[in-house]
Design a protein around this motif. Structure first.
Motif, mmCIF file in Angstrom:
data_model
loop_
_atom_site.group_PDB
_atom_site.id
_atom_site.type_symbol
_atom_site.label_atom_id
_atom_site.label_comp_id
_atom_site.label_asym_id
_atom_site.label_seq_id
_atom_site.Cartn_x
_atom_site.Cartn_y
_atom_site.Cartn_z
ATOM 1 N N GLU A 63 5.618 -3.309 -0.029
ATOM 2 C CA GLU A 63 4.728 -2.891 -1.101
ATOM 3 C C GLU A 63 5.179 -1.654 -1.862
ATOM 4 N N GLY A 64 5.620 -0.623 -1.146
ATOM 5 C CA GLY A 64 5.908 0.628 -1.820
ATOM 6 C C GLY A 64 7.262 0.700 -2.473
ATOM 7 N N ALA A 65 8.281 0.909 -1.669
ATOM 8 C CA ALA A 65 9.627 1.136 -2.197
ATOM 9 C C ALA A 65 10.137 -0.065 -2.982
ATOM 10 N N PHE A 66 9.922 -1.267 -2.493
ATOM 11 C CA PHE A 66 10.415 -2.448 -3.186
ATOM 12 C C PHE A 66 9.774 -2.605 -4.562
ATOM 13 N N THR A 155 6.559 -9.157 3.561
ATOM 14 C CA THR A 155 7.611 -8.778 2.608
ATOM 15 C C THR A 155 7.780 -9.855 1.544
ATOM 16 N N LEU A 156 7.785 -11.117 1.960
ATOM 17 C CA LEU A 156 7.848 -12.212 0.993
ATOM 18 C C LEU A 156 6.622 -12.198 0.083
ATOM 19 N N THR A 157 5.476 -11.850 0.651
ATOM 20 C CA THR A 157 4.251 -11.750 -0.147
ATOM 21 C C THR A 157 4.365 -10.631 -1.172
ATOM 22 N N ALA A 158 5.022 -9.547 -0.788
ATOM 23 C CA ALA A 158 5.215 -8.423 -1.715
ATOM 24 C C ALA A 158 6.071 -8.839 -2.904
ATOM 25 N N ILE A 163 6.087 -10.194 -8.748
ATOM 26 C CA ILE A 163 6.354 -11.153 -9.834
ATOM 27 C C ILE A 163 5.078 -11.404 -10.638
ATOM 28 N N LEU A 164 3.985 -11.617 -9.936
ATOM 29 C CA LEU A 164 2.701 -11.856 -10.614
ATOM 30 C C LEU A 164 2.271 -10.640 -11.426
ATOM 31 N N GLY A 210 -0.672 -12.958 7.965
ATOM 32 C CA GLY A 210 0.495 -12.716 7.122
ATOM 33 C C GLY A 210 1.030 -14.003 6.497
ATOM 34 N N VAL A 211 1.063 -15.066 7.282
ATOM 35 C CA VAL A 211 1.529 -16.372 6.782
ATOM 36 C C VAL A 211 0.585 -16.897 5.700
ATOM 37 N N LEU A 212 -0.716 -16.790 5.953
ATOM 38 C CA LEU A 212 -1.708 -17.302 5.000
ATOM 39 C C LEU A 212 -1.687 -16.528 3.686
ATOM 40 N N GLN A 213 -1.392 -15.227 3.738
ATOM 41 C CA GLN A 213 -1.292 -14.439 2.512
ATOM 42 C C GLN A 213 -0.187 -14.968 1.603
ATOM 43 N N LEU A 214 0.947 -15.296 2.198
ATOM 44 C CA LEU A 214 2.070 -15.825 1.420
ATOM 45 C C LEU A 214 1.710 -17.189 0.832
#
Length: 521
Positions: A63-66, A155-158, A163-164, A210-214
């Motif tokens: 979330e932050g640095a990326f 991380t994939l969710t981030a 992108i969104l 975490g999986v469901l968020q993605l």
């Protein structure tokens, strides 16, 4: 100046704030569920420890640095209207980051005892000495194996969230954390009671969340006609640029998180419950940060990134100043209100099941110390975006390194006379150090200097907040009265005083000349 883009920015901020507010409400319900099961016990300390380590790395890689590195690069690539180049950037960035984080996740799982020893040195010493607290080290190492995979999925969710956001879609990324909270609430109430070890069940629930968020965000990415095919390419032009921006930003954005990890490590030397008290107070601190600071900093970064500071510095300054004023207008009453009603808030939210009135008082002492740094932490979030938008991540790093070092010094000075409260206070003081340095370098680089009108705005907001806090403290019942109330009664009284406080603050702001037009760019 054209107000259309500004109103759109304010609207985006409002949408993000609302979605984040909903997420934080569910997050609070999640913490209520966990507190009722675990209280402030040994099990609670271990669970919060195993929860905090992956979340620490999440802030570093996700979330932050990326976001700070990726959003400006993607925004500028998107402006070129070259879909092939944009797709290539997304594929290579996703593949490279996912590969690195997968490696970190596997190392974390295999080396969980090492991570536990590093971040919970006090427990490791007890394990070596065969003391009674050695069970904490064993259980924390086991739970960490379970919770670490959460890092990969979040991380994939981030990436999908960033992108969104660049495409102006702020609602879904802001509402995504609700999925994790709902998953953990369901796990706590409907699954954990049927198992002997609630800690283990909650740890698995965290990974499932975490999986469901993605999975929630993927359909919205597809709707934008973006189809990501991950490819590892360390030397891709865009990846290289993101990497160079991200590596220093890892330290820059994560000062407060690193401070929390340092606090956790020191708290492992203290009595059972210390980590839990810090966690509960930190959750209440994160509530206004998540609703206001995160929402504002999220929408302001893409807006600042689109401005060429060399061509239109005035627009850049006004956009940054808008973020500063708005975050303080909301942060100051949050700080003053929580200080005045700290015991009633913790009593109403957490006091049930294993969480007793004694835990309320112990947690409120930590909350008082940590909440004093709320506005500084919120301002840091906004100011760091000012540097990120012009692709300067090195300056925030310098500030953060000094702040981290300051936090360690404050910890060593304050932990022994004030125990865990000293750890919370150290984090607040370090936030002020970070804020002061960021403002200094913004001024030194001739990017931004606090104007007289902004200083007067801050003074007026502080006066209004102080008056509100004093009035609430005077009007609210004593703690014993709150303990005797049912949870429903306490919630009703608390809602009443929050309403009274809001009216006092808003009315005083209007009398002092702070009007809605004050936060228009």
């Amino acid at each position: 100046m054209n107000t259309k883009p500004k109103s759109r920015l304010l609207r985006s901020g409002a949408v993000t704030a609302f979605a984040t507010f909903l997420s934080r409400i569910l997050g609070m319900l999640r913490d209520i569920a966990i507190a009722s099961i675990l209280g402030a016990s040994l099990s609670a300390d271990v669970y919060f420890f195993a929860n905090r380590i992956p979340n620490f790395f999440r802030r570093l890689f996700a979330e932050g640095a990326f976001s700070q590195a990726f959003v400006p690069v993607m925004s500028k690539t998107k402006e070129l209207n070259d879909k092939k180049k944009l797709d290539d950037l997304l594929n290579k960035t996703t593949g490279t980051l996912a590969t690195i984080v997968l490696g970190v996740t596997l190392v974390g799982m295999l080396g969980s005892p090492i991570f536990t020893a590093i971040f919970g040195w006090g427990w490791f010493q007890s394990y070596l000495n065969g003391d009674s607290d050695s069970i904490k080290f064993v259980e924390a190492s086991y739970l960490l194996k379970i919770t670490f995979p959460y890092l990969f999925f979040i991380t994939l969710t981030a990436i999908t969230s960033a992108i969104l956001n660049v495409h102006g879609k702020f609602l879904i990324p802001a509402i995504t954390p609700c999925v994790l909270n709902i998953t953990l609430i369901t796990t706590a109430y409907l699954v954990a009671p049927y198992f002997k070890d609630a800690n283990e069940v909650l740890a698995y629930g965290m990974v499932v969340g975490g999986v469901l968020q993605l999975l929630l965000q993927i359909p919205f990415i597809i709707k934008l006609k973006i189809f990501i095919i991950p490819k590892f390419d360390w030397h891709h032009e865009g990846v290289t640029k993101i990497r160079k921006l991200m590596l220093p930003a890892i330290v820059g954005i994560s000062a407060s998180q690193i401070n929390l990890i340092v606090n956790t490590a020191l708290a492992s030397f203290l009595a059972t419950g210390a980590i839990s008290y810090l966690y509960y107070s930190d959750r209440l601190l994160e509530f206004p940060i998540g609703i206001f600071a995160v929402a504002i900093s999220t929408v302001i970064l893409p807006a600042l990134s689109k401005i060429d500071i060399e061509v239109n510095k005035d627009k850049y300054v006004k956009t940054l100043e808008w973020g500063i004023k708005l975050v303080l207008l909301l942060g100051i009453p949050s700080m003053c209100g929580i200080i005045a009603l700290k015991e009633p808030i913790i009593r109403t939210i957490f006091m049930r099941g294993a969480f007793t009135s004694e835990h309320v008082l112990l947690s409120s002492a930590s909350l008082l110390a940590s909440i004093s740094g709320l506005c500084a932490i919120m301002l840091v979030r906004v100011l760091v975006q000012g540097f990120a938008a012009i692709e300067d991540t090195k300056t925030p790093v310098r500030c953060s390194l000094i702040a981290i070092f300051s936090n360690i010094i404050f910890n060593l000075i304050l932990v022994w006379p004030l125990d865990y409260v000293g750890l919370a206070l150290s984090t607040a003081l370090a936030a002020f150090v970070n804020l002061s340095l960021l403002l200094y370098f913004l001024h030194k680089k001739s990017i931004y200097t606090l104007s007289l009108s902004t200083i007067l705005f801050i003074v007026k907001a502080l006066l209004a907040g102080a008056l509100m806090g004093v009035m609430l403290k005077y009007l609210a019942p004593e703690f014993d009265a709150w303990v005797k109330m049912t949870t429903f009664e306490a919630a009703c009284y608390l809602a009443l005083f929050v309403g009274i406080g809001s009216v006092i603050y808003a009315g005083t702001c209007l009398l002092l000349g702070i009007k809605p037009s004050s936060i228009k760019m």
